[in-house]
Enzyme design. Sequence first.
Site, PDB file in Angstrom:
ATOM      1  N   HIS A  61       0.812  -1.207   0.000  1.00 47.70           N
ATOM      2  CA  HIS A  61       0.000   0.000   0.000  1.00 47.70           C
ATOM      3  C   HIS A  61       0.855   1.270   0.000  1.00 47.70           C
ATOM      4  O   HIS A  61       0.526   2.245  -0.667  1.00 47.70           O
ATOM      5  CB  HIS A  61      -0.919  -0.003   1.225  1.00 47.70           C
ATOM      6  CG  HIS A  61      -1.852   1.164   1.296  1.00 47.70           C
ATOM      7  ND1 HIS A  61      -3.032   1.204   0.585  1.00 47.70           N
ATOM      8  CD2 HIS A  61      -1.785   2.335   1.974  1.00 47.70           C
ATOM      9  CE1 HIS A  61      -3.650   2.347   0.829  1.00 47.70           C
ATOM     10  NE2 HIS A  61      -2.915   3.049   1.671  1.00 47.70           N
ATOM     11  N   HIS A 112      -9.993   2.901   0.085  1.00 47.71           N
ATOM     12  CA  HIS A 112     -10.068   2.401   1.463  1.00 47.71           C
ATOM     13  C   HIS A 112     -10.924   1.132   1.438  1.00 47.71           C
ATOM     14  O   HIS A 112     -11.912   1.009   2.152  1.00 47.71           O
ATOM     15  CB  HIS A 112     -10.642   3.459   2.399  1.00 47.71           C
ATOM     16  CG  HIS A 112      -9.882   3.583   3.685  1.00 47.71           C
ATOM     17  ND1 HIS A 112     -10.475   3.640   4.913  1.00 47.71           N
ATOM     18  CD2 HIS A 112      -8.545   3.636   3.930  1.00 47.71           C
ATOM     19  CE1 HIS A 112      -9.559   3.744   5.859  1.00 47.71           C
ATOM     20  NE2 HIS A 112      -8.372   3.745   5.283  1.00 47.71           N
ATOM     21  N   ASN A 113     -10.486   0.189   0.603  1.00 43.32           N
ATOM     22  CA  ASN A 113     -11.307  -0.971   0.272  1.00 43.32           C
ATOM     23  C   ASN A 113     -11.402  -1.992   1.403  1.00 43.32           C
ATOM     24  O   ASN A 113     -12.501  -2.319   1.871  1.00 43.32           O
ATOM     25  CB  ASN A 113     -10.752  -1.651  -0.979  1.00 43.32           C
ATOM     26  CG  ASN A 113     -10.689  -0.726  -2.180  1.00 43.32           C
ATOM     27  OD1 ASN A 113     -11.410   0.271  -2.243  1.00 43.32           O
ATOM     28  ND2 ASN A 113      -9.831  -1.031  -3.132  1.00 43.32           N
ATOM     29  N   ARG A 133      -7.509  15.140   4.045  1.00 44.42           N
ATOM     30  CA  ARG A 133      -6.247  15.636   4.612  1.00 44.42           C
ATOM     31  C   ARG A 133      -5.155  15.721   3.549  1.00 44.42           C
ATOM     32  O   ARG A 133      -4.264  16.580   3.634  1.00 44.42           O
ATOM     33  CB  ARG A 133      -5.806  14.756   5.782  1.00 44.42           C
ATOM     34  CG  ARG A 133      -6.660  14.927   7.022  1.00 44.42           C
ATOM     35  CD  ARG A 133      -6.005  14.324   8.255  1.00 44.42           C
ATOM     36  NE  ARG A 133      -5.673  12.927   8.077  1.00 44.42           N
ATOM     37  CZ  ARG A 133      -6.539  11.913   8.194  1.00 44.42           C
ATOM     38  NH1 ARG A 133      -7.808  12.174   8.499  1.00 44.42           N
ATOM     39  NH2 ARG A 133      -6.159  10.667   8.027  1.00 44.42           N
ATOM     40  N   ASP A 134      -5.186  14.841   2.557  1.00 40.11           N
ATOM     41  CA  ASP A 134      -4.231  14.969   1.448  1.00 40.11           C
ATOM     42  C   ASP A 134      -4.390  16.313   0.753  1.00 40.11           C
ATOM     43  O   ASP A 134      -3.398  16.946   0.349  1.00 40.11           O
ATOM     44  CB  ASP A 134      -4.445  13.838   0.433  1.00 40.11           C
ATOM     45  CG  ASP A 134      -3.757  12.552   0.847  1.00 40.11           C
ATOM     46  OD1 ASP A 134      -2.837  12.608   1.679  1.00 40.11           O
ATOM     47  OD2 ASP A 134      -4.139  11.487   0.337  1.00 40.11           O
ATOM     48  N   GLU A 334      -2.611   4.404  12.991  1.00 43.70           N
ATOM     49  CA  GLU A 334      -3.221   5.193  11.919  1.00 43.70           C
ATOM     50  C   GLU A 334      -4.397   6.007  12.448  1.00 43.70           C
ATOM     51  O   GLU A 334      -5.374   6.242  11.732  1.00 43.70           O
ATOM     52  CB  GLU A 334      -3.628   4.282  10.761  1.00 43.70           C
ATOM     53  CG  GLU A 334      -2.423   3.646  10.086  1.00 43.70           C
ATOM     54  CD  GLU A 334      -2.783   2.704   8.946  1.00 43.70           C
ATOM     55  OE1 GLU A 334      -3.959   2.689   8.530  1.00 43.70           O
ATOM     56  OE2 GLU A 334      -1.891   1.977   8.470  1.00 43.70           O
ATOM     57  N   SER A 335      -4.293   6.413  13.712  1.00 47.38           N
ATOM     58  CA  SER A 335      -5.309   7.300  14.263  1.00 47.38           C
ATOM     59  C   SER A 335      -5.497   8.493  13.332  1.00 47.38           C
ATOM     60  O   SER A 335      -4.538   9.032  12.782  1.00 47.38           O
ATOM     61  CB  SER A 335      -4.888   7.796  15.654  1.00 47.38           C
ATOM     62  OG  SER A 335      -4.863   6.725  16.573  1.00 47.38           O
ATOM     63  N   GLN A 336      -6.741   8.903  13.201  1.00 48.90           N
ATOM     64  CA  GLN A 336      -7.097   9.909  12.208  1.00 48.90           C
ATOM     65  C   GLN A 336      -6.926  11.339  12.732  1.00 48.90           C
ATOM     66  O   GLN A 336      -6.600  11.564  13.892  1.00 48.90           O
ATOM     67  CB  GLN A 336      -8.547   9.685  11.775  1.00 48.90           C
ATOM     68  CG  GLN A 336      -8.778   8.330  11.114  1.00 48.90           C
ATOM     69  CD  GLN A 336      -8.105   8.238   9.768  1.00 48.90           C
ATOM     70  OE1 GLN A 336      -8.558   8.821   8.792  1.00 48.90           O
ATOM     71  NE2 GLN A 336      -7.024   7.497   9.697  1.00 48.90           N
TER      72      GLN A 336
END
Length: 761
Positions: A61, A112-113, A133-134, A334-336
């Site tokens: 990924h 985000h499959n 965020r990107d 990977e906390s948002q």
Amino acid sequence: MTANKTHNTDSVKHAESTPDVPQPYTELGLKDDEYQRIREILGRRPTDAELAMYSVMWSEHCSYKSSKVHLSYFGKTTTEQMRSKMLAGIGENAGVVDIGDGWAVTFKVESHNHPSYVEPYQGAATGVGGIVRDIMAMGARPLAVMDSLRFGPADAPDTRRVLPGVVAGVGGYGNCLGLPNIGGEVVFDPTYLGNPLVNALCVGAMRVEDLHLAHASGTGNKIILFGARTGLDGIGGVSVLASDTFSGDETSAGRKKLPSVQVGDPFMEKVLIECCLELFREGIVVGIQDLGGAGLSCATSELASAGDGGMHVVLDRVPLRAKGMTPAEILSSESQERMCAVVKPSDVDAFMRVCAKWDVTATEIGEVTDTGRLVITWHDEVVVDVPPRTVAHEGPVYNRPVQRPADQDSLQRPVDLPRPSTSDLRDLVLRMAGSHNLSSRNWVTDQYDRYVRGGTVLSQPSDSGMIRIDEESGRGVALSVDCNGRYCKLDPYTGAQLALAEAYRNVAVSGATPVAVTNCLNFGSPEDPGVMWQFEQAVRGLADGCVELGIPVTGGNVSFYNQTGSTAILPTPVVGVLGVIDDVRRRIPTGIGAEAGETLLLLGTTSDEFGGSEWAHVVHGSLSGLPPRVDLKHEMLLADILRAGSRDGMISAAHDLAEGGLAQAIVEACLIGQTGARIFLAEDQDPFVQLFSESTGRVIVAVPRTEELRFTDMLTARSMPWRKLGVVDPESKALEIQDVATFGLEELSNAWQGTLPALFH
């Protein structure tokens, strides 16, 4: 903190003195040779924290290790003229193009499959949060989102589990952010059962001078982590969920081994957006990176390797929301809703004041160094000491076997399917209009706010979404995402170009000029030579098509391992096209009905093309033959004509022909405009072929009677095939297809609108 101190003690020293300690690298997704290469890079075994960093950053990924050799074809084929349109391209958080008048637009689509299959709501919600965020990281204000969704059969029990959660997640996060959802796709096919595709797109705008890039430059500059606290959610997401094949045991027992899916907080992200925009306005950010896949491992290594090459991070300063987290867990989380910024020492106080104003937690966690090393300490113990480029940019590169599948020839051999008689066409029109892939998506899109912020000009069910960028001039952009996986299965090279052509055409029918492309390439396992052949062909088809159209690929995403066991999804290279329109007041709507008696024209040529068609799928469950031919020069001419028609007021409505052919397009045009029409079929061609062929490069346009001669003269002069299709008839409240059938609008609406509510309510 002494930034340039040489660190060689504690965890690193222990790793040096214990070279034979077994490490769980296979459980983290690393191969034997990859682990050995890490040892060679470091001259020792990695610490636990280093192993975690390399495992997530070298995952499929994050590292694109199976796709790099093929993705390079985009760079090789991009011309200088195409590059001149880009301010930022492949390799940045998102592509950026100059749209004129000092405005720049940034856009990107990502997948985000796998998380969305495990936990549909949070998987889809955090997919939206990540792509937003990107866009923020480029210095832009996010303005709108789109989503491209694919599920198993609409009536399958697991689709009833996954789809409502995904739609609720997309809508819930986007609605709370206050971003309109202006378009997308919902597609059903058996190959997506167990492997739904959730591809999210975001578009944002900024002034050209406000562009920001992700790099950590300036020795002594500070590294500030701001946003949400770091927790245990999402650990292993990119190294396991998105970089491996599901076994097929997705029962509750089988799912226990899967890592947790990220948990989103859209209200935190909404505040983070405003905080970032104020920081940009104040000019106190040197570089910035969002924390998405691979979390701090990604942000620190990518910032360091893209800057001066060195960074020291004090990990115990990271604000946590879970007790007892290890350095490896903190680096992999990977906390948002988190961002990482590089700030000059003289600007740190101002940075902190802005964050405090927005009640955003901000912590100085390190600084830029000139050591060429990424050094991370934990309570004064060195847990990471690595060359950052080896983590972020110099991972494995695999030239995997590529082989055309043995059954490809037989798949492309057309099957002689029984065709309906003229007397059966009435029932077929209604059946197709209500079929799972052609029916109205209102049940989905009504859960999204399409008009928040007041800038939406077009949205579903229009062919493309359109938003206003500049209130004064009316300058705006149009966007469409498209792909037909069945076409790509039959011929991935042509299928990718057909996806490009349809997205390009959908933007053109709005009156906008297509200028740039993003993509999300969804495929099965890269360890399957047949899948890699599909991937290679699709990349080449898309790249060659962009060269012919003269528009660049600005960036994108690759999602592999979309399969359960040995069953791969249809190859699905989703293509997003961005178009620019000088004044959104000139937009062309999709629904007909502006004026009674308007002439309906069909532009383009209809041939007997049913390979991969919706008719073959719905009526016969068949997939065989070759997809429709694609003519990109014709698409360019068509776009020029539509733009001229928009500019000069010669077109009042336009709708492209795609899946379902003319029958579906005219049904939709009438229902969207709530207007009747009379349609005349050509006498020299089979009515079935005219109504249901999926020949590409075709558009229905409605032309005011006063403009008909001027418009048709232009068509003839420019050698665009056309014929008179019919007239708009608002009074009748019916669609009459001469010598075939007459349909009341209510009858058509019941067929088109009723399918998804019946399935998912």
